[in-house]
Design an enzyme around this catalytic site. Structure first.
Site, short mmCIF file in Angstrom:
data_model
loop_
_atom_site.label_atom_id
_atom_site.label_comp_id
_atom_site.label_asym_id
_atom_site.label_seq_id
_atom_site.Cartn_x
_atom_site.Cartn_y
_atom_site.Cartn_z
CE LYS A 196 -2.08 3.14 1.99
NZ LYS A 196 -1.85 4.68 1.50
CB SER A 249 3.49 9.11 11.35
OG SER A 249 2.24 8.39 11.40
CB THR A 250 5.77 7.75 16.20
OG1 THR A 250 6.80 8.01 15.62
CG2 THR A 250 5.61 7.12 17.58
CD GLU A 270 12.76 0.33 9.87
OE1 GLU A 270 13.24 1.21 10.87
OE2 GLU A 270 13.13 -0.92 9.96
CB CYS A 304 12.72 8.69 9.00
SG CYS A 304 13.67 7.34 7.84
CD GLU A 400 9.64 12.43 12.13
OE1 GLU A 400 8.51 12.06 12.38
OE2 GLU A 400 10.49 11.68 11.68
P1 NAP Z 1 1.85 8.19 7.85
O1 NAP Z 1 0.89 9.15 7.98
O2 NAP Z 1 2.23 7.33 9.11
O3 NAP Z 1 1.93 7.47 6.48
C1 NAP Z 1 2.44 6.18 6.33
C2 NAP Z 1 1.55 5.06 5.48
O4 NAP Z 1 0.69 4.64 6.26
C3 NAP Z 1 0.83 5.84 4.26
O5 NAP Z 1 0.89 4.81 3.21
C4 NAP Z 1 -0.44 5.95 5.04
O6 NAP Z 1 -1.53 6.15 3.87
C5 NAP Z 1 -0.72 4.84 5.86
N1 NAP Z 1 -1.55 5.14 6.87
C6 NAP Z 1 -2.15 6.14 7.34
N2 NAP Z 1 -3.16 6.09 8.39
C7 NAP Z 1 -2.98 4.73 8.59
C8 NAP Z 1 -3.80 3.72 9.49
N3 NAP Z 1 -4.57 4.08 10.32
N4 NAP Z 1 -3.42 2.46 9.27
C9 NAP Z 1 -2.74 1.82 8.39
N5 NAP Z 1 -1.79 2.61 7.67
C10 NAP Z 1 -2.16 4.08 7.61
O7 NAP Z 1 3.43 8.70 7.76
P2 NAP Z 1 3.78 10.02 6.46
O8 NAP Z 1 3.27 11.32 6.78
O9 NAP Z 1 3.23 9.48 5.21
O10 NAP Z 1 5.27 9.64 6.45
C11 NAP Z 1 6.02 10.64 7.32
C12 NAP Z 1 6.45 9.74 8.74
O11 NAP Z 1 7.21 8.55 7.98
C13 NAP Z 1 7.36 10.57 9.24
O12 NAP Z 1 6.99 10.30 10.98
C14 NAP Z 1 8.78 9.77 9.29
O13 NAP Z 1 9.65 10.02 10.10
C15 NAP Z 1 8.43 8.30 8.70
N6 NAP Z 1 9.25 7.71 8.23
C16 NAP Z 1 9.84 6.69 9.05
C17 NAP Z 1 10.87 6.08 8.16
C18 NAP Z 1 11.95 5.17 8.84
O14 NAP Z 1 12.50 4.29 8.00
N7 NAP Z 1 11.95 5.06 10.16
C19 NAP Z 1 11.21 6.26 6.60
C20 NAP Z 1 10.56 7.30 6.09
C21 NAP Z 1 9.42 8.03 6.78
P3 NAP Z 1 -1.84 7.43 3.25
O15 NAP Z 1 -0.61 8.01 2.68
O16 NAP Z 1 -2.72 6.92 2.12
O17 NAP Z 1 -2.62 8.34 4.37
#
Ligand code: NAP
Ligand code: MG
Length: 508
Positions: A196, A249-250, A270, A304, A400
Protein backbone atom coordinates in the site's frame (compact mmCIF):
# COMPACT_ATOMS: atom_id res chain seq x y z
CA UNK A 1 5.84 27.01 -12.85
CA UNK A 2 2.80 25.92 -14.86
CA UNK A 3 2.32 22.34 -16.02
CA UNK A 4 2.33 23.30 -19.69
CA UNK A 5 5.89 24.06 -20.75
CA UNK A 6 7.55 21.97 -23.44
CA UNK A 7 9.85 20.23 -20.94
CA UNK A 8 6.86 19.53 -18.74
CA UNK A 9 4.95 17.97 -21.60
CA UNK A 10 7.92 15.76 -22.43
CA UNK A 11 8.32 14.73 -18.81
CA UNK A 12 4.63 14.14 -18.27
CA UNK A 13 4.75 11.60 -21.07
CA UNK A 14 6.22 9.23 -18.46
CA UNK A 15 2.60 8.87 -17.33
CA UNK A 16 1.47 7.55 -20.70
CA UNK A 17 0.34 3.93 -20.45
CA UNK A 18 1.11 3.86 -16.75
CA UNK A 19 -1.32 1.46 -15.07
CA UNK A 20 -3.64 3.33 -12.67
CA UNK A 21 -5.66 0.41 -11.35
CA UNK A 22 -5.21 -2.06 -8.53
CA UNK A 23 -2.78 -4.89 -9.14
CA UNK A 24 -4.34 -7.99 -7.62
CA UNK A 25 -3.62 -11.62 -8.47
CA UNK A 26 -1.52 -10.61 -11.47
CA UNK A 27 -4.34 -8.55 -13.05
CA UNK A 28 -5.18 -4.87 -13.17
CA UNK A 29 -8.67 -4.06 -11.95
CA UNK A 30 -10.62 -0.97 -10.94
CA UNK A 31 -11.60 -0.37 -7.32
CA UNK A 32 -14.69 -2.20 -6.16
CA UNK A 33 -16.78 0.97 -6.20
CA UNK A 34 -14.76 2.60 -9.03
CA UNK A 35 -13.56 5.34 -6.71
CA UNK A 36 -10.49 7.32 -7.73
CA UNK A 37 -7.81 9.12 -5.80
CA UNK A 38 -5.89 12.15 -7.10
CA UNK A 39 -2.14 12.43 -6.63
CA UNK A 40 -0.82 15.97 -6.78
CA UNK A 41 2.34 17.36 -8.26
CA UNK A 42 3.87 19.24 -5.31
CA UNK A 43 5.86 21.67 -7.46
CA UNK A 44 2.67 23.11 -8.99
CA UNK A 45 -0.13 21.94 -6.72
CA UNK A 46 -1.92 20.53 -9.80
CA UNK A 47 -3.38 17.06 -10.03
CA UNK A 48 -0.77 14.83 -11.63
CA UNK A 49 -2.77 11.64 -12.02
CA UNK A 50 -5.70 9.76 -10.59
CA UNK A 51 -5.45 6.16 -9.48
CA UNK A 52 -7.88 3.59 -8.13
CA UNK A 53 -8.92 4.06 -4.52
CA UNK A 54 -9.09 0.65 -2.85
CA UNK A 55 -11.65 -0.01 -0.13
CA UNK A 56 -11.84 -2.84 2.39
CA UNK A 57 -13.35 -5.21 -0.20
CA UNK A 58 -10.43 -4.62 -2.55
CA UNK A 59 -7.99 -5.09 0.30
CA UNK A 60 -9.64 -8.41 1.22
CA UNK A 61 -9.36 -9.51 -2.41
CA UNK A 62 -5.67 -8.62 -2.52
CA UNK A 63 -4.92 -10.43 0.74
CA UNK A 64 -6.80 -13.50 -0.52
CA UNK A 65 -4.76 -13.41 -3.76
CA UNK A 66 -1.53 -13.17 -1.76
CA UNK A 67 -2.64 -16.05 0.46
CA UNK A 68 -3.44 -18.26 -2.51
CA UNK A 69 -0.16 -17.43 -4.27
CA UNK A 70 1.93 -18.56 -1.29
CA UNK A 71 -0.09 -21.63 -0.33
CA UNK A 72 1.85 -24.93 0.02
CA UNK A 73 2.04 -26.50 -3.41
CA UNK A 74 1.69 -23.18 -5.23
CA UNK A 75 4.17 -22.21 -7.94
CA UNK A 76 5.81 -19.69 -5.62
CA UNK A 77 6.00 -22.19 -2.75
CA UNK A 78 7.64 -24.81 -4.96
CA UNK A 79 10.01 -22.42 -6.69
CA UNK A 80 13.69 -23.25 -6.10
CA UNK A 81 15.83 -20.71 -4.27
CA UNK A 82 17.85 -20.33 -7.48
CA UNK A 83 14.74 -19.41 -9.47
CA UNK A 84 13.60 -16.97 -6.77
CA UNK A 85 17.02 -15.41 -6.79
CA UNK A 86 16.96 -15.02 -10.60
CA UNK A 87 13.56 -13.34 -10.37
CA UNK A 88 14.79 -10.80 -7.83
CA UNK A 89 17.80 -10.07 -10.02
CA UNK A 90 15.51 -9.56 -13.00
CA UNK A 91 13.37 -7.05 -11.08
CA UNK A 92 16.55 -5.16 -10.10
CA UNK A 93 17.72 -5.18 -13.72
CA UNK A 94 14.34 -3.93 -14.95
CA UNK A 95 14.39 -1.08 -12.42
CA UNK A 96 17.73 0.01 -13.87
CA UNK A 97 16.46 -0.42 -17.42
CA UNK A 98 13.50 1.88 -16.59
CA UNK A 99 15.51 4.18 -14.33
CA UNK A 100 14.75 7.41 -16.23
CA UNK A 101 11.00 6.86 -16.16
CA UNK A 102 10.93 5.75 -12.52
CA UNK A 103 13.00 8.78 -11.51
CA UNK A 104 10.64 11.08 -13.41
CA UNK A 105 7.60 9.53 -11.75
CA UNK A 106 9.03 10.04 -8.27
CA UNK A 107 10.20 13.55 -9.17
CA UNK A 108 6.76 14.59 -10.40
CA UNK A 109 4.75 12.75 -7.76
CA UNK A 110 6.87 13.60 -4.71
CA UNK A 111 8.55 16.83 -5.88
CA UNK A 112 12.15 15.72 -5.25
CA UNK A 113 14.85 16.83 -7.71
CA UNK A 114 15.01 14.58 -10.76
CA UNK A 115 18.77 14.22 -10.53
CA UNK A 116 18.47 13.12 -6.88
CA UNK A 117 15.87 10.50 -7.78
CA UNK A 118 17.94 9.34 -10.76
CA UNK A 119 21.24 9.13 -8.86
CA UNK A 120 19.83 8.12 -5.47
CA UNK A 121 16.38 6.58 -5.11
CA UNK A 122 16.31 4.48 -8.29
CA UNK A 123 19.75 2.81 -8.10
CA UNK A 124 19.17 2.27 -4.38
CA UNK A 125 15.88 0.48 -5.12
CA UNK A 126 17.60 -1.72 -7.72
CA UNK A 127 20.44 -2.45 -5.28
CA UNK A 128 17.97 -3.74 -2.70
CA UNK A 129 16.63 -6.28 -5.21
CA UNK A 130 20.12 -7.27 -6.31
CA UNK A 131 21.35 -7.65 -2.74
CA UNK A 132 18.27 -9.57 -1.60
CA UNK A 133 18.66 -11.89 -4.61
CA UNK A 134 21.68 -13.30 -2.78
CA UNK A 135 19.62 -14.60 0.14
CA UNK A 136 17.18 -17.30 -1.06
CA UNK A 137 19.90 -19.98 -1.37
CA UNK A 138 21.42 -19.08 1.97
CA UNK A 139 18.38 -19.31 4.22
CA UNK A 140 19.40 -22.54 5.87
CA UNK A 141 18.28 -23.93 9.19
CA UNK A 142 20.52 -25.75 11.63
CA UNK A 143 21.03 -29.34 12.57
CA UNK A 144 20.55 -29.21 16.35
CA UNK A 145 22.04 -31.64 18.86
CA UNK A 146 19.37 -32.36 21.42
CA UNK A 147 20.80 -31.47 24.82
CA UNK A 148 18.92 -34.05 26.87
CA UNK A 149 18.16 -36.76 24.31
CA UNK A 150 19.89 -39.50 22.35
CA UNK A 151 21.78 -37.90 19.47
CA UNK A 152 21.48 -41.03 17.32
CA UNK A 153 17.78 -41.38 17.86
CA UNK A 154 16.65 -37.80 17.48
CA UNK A 155 17.31 -35.88 14.33
CA UNK A 156 16.39 -32.31 15.15
CA UNK A 157 16.59 -29.28 12.94
CA UNK A 158 15.37 -25.77 12.52
CA UNK A 159 13.59 -24.87 9.29
CA UNK A 160 13.24 -21.20 8.30
CA UNK A 161 9.83 -20.68 6.75
CA UNK A 162 8.30 -17.58 5.15
CA UNK A 163 6.05 -15.80 7.62
CA UNK A 164 3.26 -15.77 5.01
CA UNK A 165 1.23 -12.86 3.69
CA UNK A 166 2.92 -9.52 4.26
CA UNK A 167 1.10 -6.19 4.36
CA UNK A 168 3.63 -3.50 3.41
CA UNK A 169 2.55 0.08 4.15
CA UNK A 170 4.91 2.86 3.09
CA UNK A 171 5.23 6.67 3.22
CA UNK A 172 5.73 9.22 0.45
CA UNK A 173 9.28 10.45 1.00
CA UNK A 174 11.14 7.79 -1.04
CA UNK A 175 8.26 6.17 -2.95
CA UNK A 176 10.11 3.64 -5.13
CA UNK A 177 12.89 2.94 -2.67
CA UNK A 178 10.46 2.31 0.21
CA UNK A 179 8.49 -0.11 -1.96
CA UNK A 180 11.70 -1.98 -2.85
CA UNK A 181 12.86 -2.00 0.77
CA UNK A 182 9.68 -3.83 1.79
CA UNK A 183 9.03 -6.04 -1.20
CA UNK A 184 12.52 -7.40 -2.01
CA UNK A 185 13.36 -8.92 1.40
CA UNK A 186 9.83 -10.32 1.76
CA UNK A 187 10.12 -12.05 -1.61
CA UNK A 188 13.66 -13.26 -0.80
CA UNK A 189 12.19 -14.96 2.28
CA UNK A 190 9.46 -16.57 0.16
CA UNK A 191 6.56 -14.42 1.40
CA UNK A 192 3.81 -12.89 -0.69
CA UNK A 193 3.01 -9.19 -0.42
CA UNK A 194 0.21 -6.65 -0.52
CA UNK A 195 1.82 -3.23 -0.93
CA UNK A 196 0.00 0.00 0.00
CA UNK A 197 1.85 3.09 -1.21
CA UNK A 198 1.17 6.52 0.30
CA UNK A 199 -1.76 8.37 -1.23
CA UNK A 200 0.51 11.28 -2.21
CA UNK A 201 2.90 9.10 -4.23
CA UNK A 202 1.29 5.96 -5.67
CA UNK A 203 2.75 6.05 -9.19
CA UNK A 204 6.17 4.39 -9.06
CA UNK A 205 4.75 1.45 -7.08
CA UNK A 206 2.38 0.77 -9.98
CA UNK A 207 5.25 0.71 -12.45
CA UNK A 208 7.22 -1.52 -10.08
CA UNK A 209 4.31 -3.99 -10.07
CA UNK A 210 4.31 -3.99 -13.86
CA UNK A 211 8.07 -4.62 -13.92
CA UNK A 212 7.76 -7.45 -11.38
CA UNK A 213 5.16 -9.07 -13.61
CA UNK A 214 7.43 -8.65 -16.61
CA UNK A 215 10.23 -10.28 -14.60
CA UNK A 216 8.03 -13.35 -14.23
CA UNK A 217 6.75 -13.07 -10.68
CA UNK A 218 3.82 -15.50 -10.37
CA UNK A 219 0.37 -13.86 -10.10
CA UNK A 220 -0.59 -12.85 -6.57
CA UNK A 221 2.95 -12.87 -5.18
CA UNK A 222 3.00 -9.06 -5.30
CA UNK A 223 -0.23 -7.07 -5.15
CA UNK A 224 -0.55 -3.29 -5.04
CA UNK A 225 -3.55 -1.49 -3.56
CA UNK A 226 -3.51 2.28 -3.94
CA UNK A 227 -5.63 4.27 -1.53
CA UNK A 228 -5.62 6.43 1.56
CA UNK A 229 -5.30 6.02 5.33
CA UNK A 230 -8.53 3.98 5.46
CA UNK A 231 -7.07 1.58 2.87
CA UNK A 232 -3.96 1.21 5.03
CA UNK A 233 -6.04 0.65 8.17
CA UNK A 234 -8.14 -1.99 6.38
CA UNK A 235 -4.98 -3.76 5.23
CA UNK A 236 -3.35 -3.70 8.68
CA UNK A 237 -6.50 -5.25 10.19
CA UNK A 238 -7.37 -7.71 7.41
CA UNK A 239 -7.58 -11.36 8.53
CA UNK A 240 -5.17 -13.42 6.46
CA UNK A 241 -2.30 -10.95 6.90
CA UNK A 242 0.51 -12.67 8.80
CA UNK A 243 2.86 -9.74 9.09
CA UNK A 244 2.64 -5.97 8.79
CA UNK A 245 5.78 -4.08 7.82
CA UNK A 246 5.22 -0.37 8.17
CA UNK A 247 7.22 2.78 7.60
CA UNK A 248 5.62 6.02 8.63
CA UNK A 249 4.65 8.13 11.58
CA UNK A 250 4.87 7.05 15.19
CA UNK A 251 1.18 7.74 15.62
CA UNK A 252 0.07 5.43 12.82
CA UNK A 253 2.65 2.87 14.02
CA UNK A 254 0.79 2.77 17.32
CA UNK A 255 -2.54 2.08 15.57
CA UNK A 256 -0.88 -0.72 13.55
CA UNK A 257 0.28 -2.35 16.78
CA UNK A 258 -3.24 -2.14 18.19
CA UNK A 259 -4.67 -3.79 15.07
CA UNK A 260 -1.96 -6.48 15.17
CA UNK A 261 -2.60 -7.29 18.83
CA UNK A 262 -5.95 -8.87 17.92
CA UNK A 263 -4.31 -12.01 16.51
CA UNK A 264 -0.62 -11.35 17.34
CA UNK A 265 0.41 -10.92 13.73
CA UNK A 266 4.05 -10.00 13.30
CA UNK A 267 4.99 -6.33 13.05
CA UNK A 268 8.06 -4.39 11.95
CA UNK A 269 7.92 -0.63 12.42
CA UNK A 270 10.20 2.03 10.99
CA UNK A 271 8.94 5.24 12.56
CA UNK A 272 9.98 8.80 13.08
CA UNK A 273 13.14 10.40 14.42
CA UNK A 274 14.71 13.59 15.72
CA UNK A 275 18.27 12.59 15.07
CA UNK A 276 21.15 14.32 16.88
CA UNK A 277 24.40 15.30 15.19
CA UNK A 278 27.36 16.10 17.45
CA UNK A 279 30.22 18.26 16.13
CA UNK A 280 33.34 18.41 18.29
CA UNK A 281 35.77 21.33 18.20
CA UNK A 282 38.54 19.21 16.67
CA UNK A 283 36.45 18.14 13.66
CA UNK A 284 37.36 18.99 10.09
CA UNK A 285 34.94 21.92 10.21
CA UNK A 286 34.16 22.34 6.48
CA UNK A 287 33.49 18.60 6.33
CA UNK A 288 31.28 18.84 9.45
CA UNK A 289 29.36 21.82 7.98
CA UNK A 290 28.82 19.97 4.69
CA UNK A 291 27.83 16.86 6.62
CA UNK A 292 25.43 18.65 8.93
CA UNK A 293 23.75 20.48 6.03
CA UNK A 294 23.45 17.25 4.06
CA UNK A 295 22.10 15.46 7.16
CA UNK A 296 19.14 17.83 7.51
CA UNK A 297 18.50 19.27 4.05
CA UNK A 298 18.76 16.17 1.85
CA UNK A 299 15.38 15.28 0.33
CA UNK A 300 13.83 18.55 1.62
CA UNK A 301 14.45 17.34 5.16
CA UNK A 302 11.74 14.78 4.53
CA UNK A 303 13.81 11.85 5.71
CA UNK A 304 13.22 9.83 8.84
CA UNK A 305 16.95 9.96 9.64
CA UNK A 306 17.28 13.73 9.10
CA UNK A 307 19.98 15.18 11.37
CA UNK A 308 17.56 17.75 12.77
CA UNK A 309 19.24 18.44 16.13
CA UNK A 310 22.77 19.82 15.88
CA UNK A 311 25.01 19.97 18.94
CA UNK A 312 28.25 21.90 18.41
CA UNK A 313 31.10 22.31 20.90
CA UNK A 314 30.93 25.84 22.21
CA UNK A 315 34.29 27.16 20.92
CA UNK A 316 33.32 26.47 17.30
CA UNK A 317 29.54 26.93 17.61
CA UNK A 318 29.30 30.34 15.92
CA UNK A 319 31.67 29.36 13.13
CA UNK A 320 29.88 26.08 12.38
CA UNK A 321 26.41 27.60 12.50
CA UNK A 322 27.49 30.46 10.23
CA UNK A 323 28.91 27.92 7.76
CA UNK A 324 25.68 25.93 7.75
CA UNK A 325 23.61 29.10 7.33
CA UNK A 326 25.74 29.98 4.32
CA UNK A 327 25.22 26.51 2.85
CA UNK A 328 21.47 26.67 3.53
CA UNK A 329 21.20 30.04 1.77
CA UNK A 330 23.02 28.61 -1.28
CA UNK A 331 20.55 25.73 -1.70
CA UNK A 332 18.52 26.31 -4.85
CA UNK A 333 14.87 25.56 -4.14
CA UNK A 334 12.72 24.91 -7.18
CA UNK A 335 10.88 22.52 -9.45
CA UNK A 336 12.53 19.11 -9.33
CA UNK A 337 12.58 18.97 -13.14
CA UNK A 338 14.94 21.92 -13.24
CA UNK A 339 18.53 20.70 -13.52
CA UNK A 340 19.75 23.41 -11.13
CA UNK A 341 17.35 22.51 -8.35
CA UNK A 342 18.91 21.22 -5.12
CA UNK A 343 15.71 21.09 -3.10
CA UNK A 344 12.17 20.51 -4.31
CA UNK A 345 8.88 21.47 -2.70
CA UNK A 346 7.46 19.81 0.40
CA UNK A 347 4.93 17.07 -0.18
CA UNK A 348 1.71 19.04 0.43
CA UNK A 349 0.23 22.36 1.45
CA UNK A 350 -0.81 20.86 4.81
CA UNK A 351 2.67 19.56 5.49
CA UNK A 352 4.24 22.91 4.62
CA UNK A 353 1.80 24.70 6.93
CA UNK A 354 2.84 22.31 9.70
CA UNK A 355 6.55 23.00 9.09
CA UNK A 356 5.92 26.76 9.07
CA UNK A 357 3.97 26.55 12.32
CA UNK A 358 7.05 25.13 14.09
CA UNK A 359 9.11 28.06 12.80
CA UNK A 360 6.43 30.53 13.79
CA UNK A 361 6.28 29.23 17.36
CA UNK A 362 10.11 29.12 17.55
CA UNK A 363 10.27 32.81 16.56
CA UNK A 364 7.49 33.66 18.99
CA UNK A 365 9.50 31.91 21.72
CA UNK A 366 12.52 34.15 21.06
CA UNK A 367 14.61 31.84 18.86
CA UNK A 368 16.64 33.20 15.93
CA UNK A 369 15.50 31.70 12.64
CA UNK A 370 17.17 32.18 9.28
CA UNK A 371 15.45 30.94 6.11
CA UNK A 372 12.21 29.02 6.40
CA UNK A 373 10.29 31.16 3.92
CA UNK A 374 7.36 29.99 1.84
CA UNK A 375 7.57 31.81 -1.53
CA UNK A 376 4.34 33.33 -2.77
CA UNK A 377 4.10 31.06 -5.83
CA UNK A 378 2.31 27.86 -6.78
CA UNK A 379 3.75 24.68 -5.28
CA UNK A 380 4.58 23.80 -1.72
CA UNK A 381 8.07 25.30 -1.49
CA UNK A 382 9.87 26.19 1.71
CA UNK A 383 13.45 27.41 2.01
CA UNK A 384 15.84 25.67 4.42
CA UNK A 385 15.83 27.02 7.96
CA UNK A 386 18.40 27.17 10.76
CA UNK A 387 17.20 27.83 14.30
CA UNK A 388 19.36 28.88 17.25
CA UNK A 389 18.53 30.02 20.77
CA UNK A 390 15.40 27.89 21.04
CA UNK A 391 14.14 26.72 24.43
CA UNK A 392 15.39 23.09 24.72
CA UNK A 393 11.85 22.03 25.65
CA UNK A 394 10.22 23.81 22.67
CA UNK A 395 8.38 21.68 20.08
CA UNK A 396 10.87 22.77 17.38
CA UNK A 397 13.62 21.04 19.40
CA UNK A 398 11.70 17.98 20.62
CA UNK A 399 9.29 17.00 17.85
CA UNK A 400 9.89 15.54 14.43
CA UNK A 401 9.21 18.24 11.84
CA UNK A 402 10.03 16.22 8.71
CA UNK A 403 11.10 19.31 6.83
CA UNK A 404 14.25 21.40 6.19
CA UNK A 405 14.57 22.77 9.73
CA UNK A 406 17.80 22.50 11.70
CA UNK A 407 17.93 23.36 15.39
CA UNK A 408 21.43 24.10 16.72
CA UNK A 409 22.60 24.24 20.32
CA UNK A 410 26.10 24.48 21.93
CA UNK A 411 27.67 22.00 24.40
CA UNK A 412 30.87 21.90 26.45
CA UNK A 413 31.74 18.28 27.23
CA UNK A 414 31.29 14.92 25.49
CA UNK A 415 29.17 13.74 28.42
CA UNK A 416 26.86 16.71 28.01
CA UNK A 417 26.61 16.14 24.26
CA UNK A 418 25.63 12.49 24.73
CA UNK A 419 23.07 13.40 27.40
CA UNK A 420 21.52 16.05 25.13
CA UNK A 421 21.53 13.68 22.15
CA UNK A 422 19.85 10.88 24.09
CA UNK A 423 17.22 13.15 25.60
CA UNK A 424 14.55 12.24 23.03
CA UNK A 425 11.74 9.74 22.74
CA UNK A 426 13.26 8.69 19.40
CA UNK A 427 16.37 6.65 18.58
CA UNK A 428 16.70 6.26 14.85
CA UNK A 429 20.04 7.76 13.77
CA UNK A 430 22.84 9.91 15.14
CA UNK A 431 26.12 11.39 13.96
CA UNK A 432 29.50 12.39 15.38
CA UNK A 433 32.04 14.66 13.69
CA UNK A 434 35.53 14.55 15.18
CA UNK A 435 39.11 13.74 14.14
CA UNK A 436 39.49 11.66 17.32
CA UNK A 437 38.22 8.24 16.27
CA UNK A 438 38.62 6.89 19.80
CA UNK A 439 36.24 9.58 21.03
CA UNK A 440 33.91 8.80 18.13
CA UNK A 441 33.79 5.15 19.27
CA UNK A 442 33.07 6.11 22.87
CA UNK A 443 30.34 8.53 21.89
CA UNK A 444 28.94 6.19 19.22
CA UNK A 445 28.59 3.38 21.74
CA UNK A 446 26.72 5.63 24.15
CA UNK A 447 24.21 7.05 21.69
CA UNK A 448 20.76 5.44 21.76
CA UNK A 449 20.27 5.16 18.01
CA UNK A 450 19.84 2.34 15.52
CA UNK A 451 22.50 3.82 13.23
CA UNK A 452 25.45 6.05 14.16
CA UNK A 453 27.43 7.76 11.43
CA UNK A 454 30.96 9.04 12.10
CA UNK A 455 32.09 11.95 9.91
CA UNK A 456 29.29 11.10 7.49
CA UNK A 457 25.51 10.95 7.16
CA UNK A 458 22.87 9.17 5.01
CA UNK A 459 25.21 6.25 4.27
CA UNK A 460 22.68 3.45 3.86
CA UNK A 461 23.22 0.11 2.19
CA UNK A 462 21.12 -3.00 1.60
CA UNK A 463 23.71 -4.99 3.60
CA UNK A 464 23.42 -2.75 6.68
CA UNK A 465 20.65 -3.37 9.21
CA UNK A 466 18.49 -0.26 9.54
CA UNK A 467 15.91 0.63 12.17
CA UNK A 468 15.24 2.44 15.38
CA UNK A 469 15.43 2.17 19.12
CA UNK A 470 12.68 3.40 21.46
CA UNK A 471 9.95 5.44 19.74
CA UNK A 472 11.61 5.00 16.33
CA UNK A 473 10.27 1.51 15.89
CA UNK A 474 10.59 -2.23 16.19
CA UNK A 475 12.94 -4.49 14.31
CA UNK A 476 15.45 -3.98 11.53
CA UNK A 477 15.28 -3.87 7.76
CA UNK A 478 18.10 -4.77 5.36
CA UNK A 479 21.03 -7.10 5.91
CA UNK A 480 20.47 -10.60 7.27
CA UNK A 481 18.25 -9.15 10.03
CA UNK A 482 16.00 -7.69 7.36
CA UNK A 483 15.40 -11.09 5.76
CA UNK A 484 14.97 -12.83 9.11
CA UNK A 485 12.16 -10.38 9.80
CA UNK A 486 10.13 -12.23 7.14
CA UNK A 487 10.89 -15.73 8.44
CA UNK A 488 9.51 -17.93 11.18
CA UNK A 489 11.76 -20.57 12.73
CA UNK A 490 10.21 -24.01 12.84
CA UNK A 491 11.75 -26.71 15.01
CA UNK A 492 11.36 -30.13 13.44
CA UNK A 493 12.20 -33.19 15.58
CA UNK A 494 12.35 -36.68 14.10
CA UNK A 495 12.43 -39.74 16.30
CA UNK A 496 14.34 -42.22 14.15
CA UNK A 497 13.42 -45.14 16.37
CA UNK A 498 17.10 -46.10 16.77
CA UNK A 499 17.84 -48.62 19.55
CA UNK A 500 21.08 -48.48 21.64
CA UNK A 501 24.01 -49.81 19.60
CA UNK A 502 24.49 -53.57 20.02
CA UNK A 503 20.83 -54.26 20.75
CA UNK A 504 19.66 -53.60 17.24
CA UNK A 505 18.73 -56.69 15.24
CA UNK A 506 20.66 -57.14 12.01
CA UNK A 507 18.80 -56.05 8.91
CA UNK A 508 17.17 -58.86 7.10
P1 NAP B 1 1.92 8.22 7.88
O1 NAP B 1 0.85 9.18 7.90
O2 NAP B 1 2.16 7.38 9.07
O3 NAP B 1 1.67 7.32 6.59
C1 NAP B 1 2.47 6.23 6.24
C2 NAP B 1 1.63 5.21 5.50
O4 NAP B 1 0.62 4.69 6.37
C3 NAP B 1 0.88 5.77 4.30
O5 NAP B 1 0.80 4.79 3.30
C4 NAP B 1 -0.48 6.06 4.89
O6 NAP B 1 -1.50 6.11 3.94
C5 NAP B 1 -0.66 4.88 5.78
N1 NAP B 1 -1.63 5.09 6.86
C6 NAP B 1 -2.14 6.25 7.34
N2 NAP B 1 -2.99 6.01 8.37
C7 NAP B 1 -3.03 4.66 8.52
C8 NAP B 1 -3.70 3.79 9.44
N3 NAP B 1 -4.50 4.26 10.38
N4 NAP B 1 -3.48 2.46 9.33
C9 NAP B 1 -2.65 1.96 8.40
N5 NAP B 1 -1.99 2.74 7.50
C10 NAP B 1 -2.16 4.08 7.57
O7 NAP B 1 3.33 8.89 7.60
P2 NAP B 1 3.68 9.95 6.48
O8 NAP B 1 3.21 11.27 6.92
O9 NAP B 1 3.24 9.47 5.16
O10 NAP B 1 5.27 9.85 6.50
C11 NAP B 1 6.04 10.59 7.34
C12 NAP B 1 6.44 9.79 8.57
O11 NAP B 1 7.11 8.59 8.19
C13 NAP B 1 7.42 10.52 9.42
O12 NAP B 1 7.04 10.46 10.76
C14 NAP B 1 8.73 9.79 9.23
O13 NAP B 1 9.63 9.85 10.25
C15 NAP B 1 8.28 8.41 8.96
N6 NAP B 1 9.29 7.70 8.19
C16 NAP B 1 10.06 6.77 8.82
C17 NAP B 1 11.05 6.10 8.13
C18 NAP B 1 11.89 5.05 8.80
O14 NAP B 1 12.48 4.27 8.10
N7 NAP B 1 11.97 5.00 10.10
C19 NAP B 1 11.24 6.36 6.79
C20 NAP B 1 10.46 7.32 6.17
C21 NAP B 1 9.47 7.97 6.89
P3 NAP B 1 -1.89 7.53 3.27
O15 NAP B 1 -0.63 8.15 2.82
O16 NAP B 1 -2.74 7.10 2.14
O17 NAP B 1 -2.56 8.32 4.33
MG1 MG C 1 1.85 13.16 -5.63
Amino acid sequence: MSATTHTDRLCLSCLDDLPRELFIGGKWSPANDHRQLASLRPSTGDTLATVAHADATDVARAVAAAGAAGRPGSRWHRMSPAARSRLLHRVGDLILAHADRLALLDCLDNGKPLRVARAGDVPAAAAVFHYMAGWPGRLNGENVSIFTGNPERHLAMTVPEPVGVVAAIIPWNFPLYMAAAKVAPALAAGCTVVLKPAEQTPLSALLLAQLAQEAGLPPGVLNVVTGDAATGAALAAQPGVDKVTFTGSTEVGRSIVRAAAVDFRRVTLELGGKSPNIVFGDADLPQAMDGAAHAIFYNQGETCVAGSRLYVQRQVFDEVVAGIRERAAAIRVGDGLDRDTDMGPLISAEHRARVMSYLHSARAGGAQVTGGHAPDSPGFFCTPAVVTGADPQAPVVREEIFGPVLVAQPFDTAEEAVALANDSPYGLAAGVFTRDLGLAQQVGRRLRAGTVWVNSWHVLDPALPFGGMRGSGWGREMGRAGVDAFLETKTLVNDLGTRPWGTASAPR
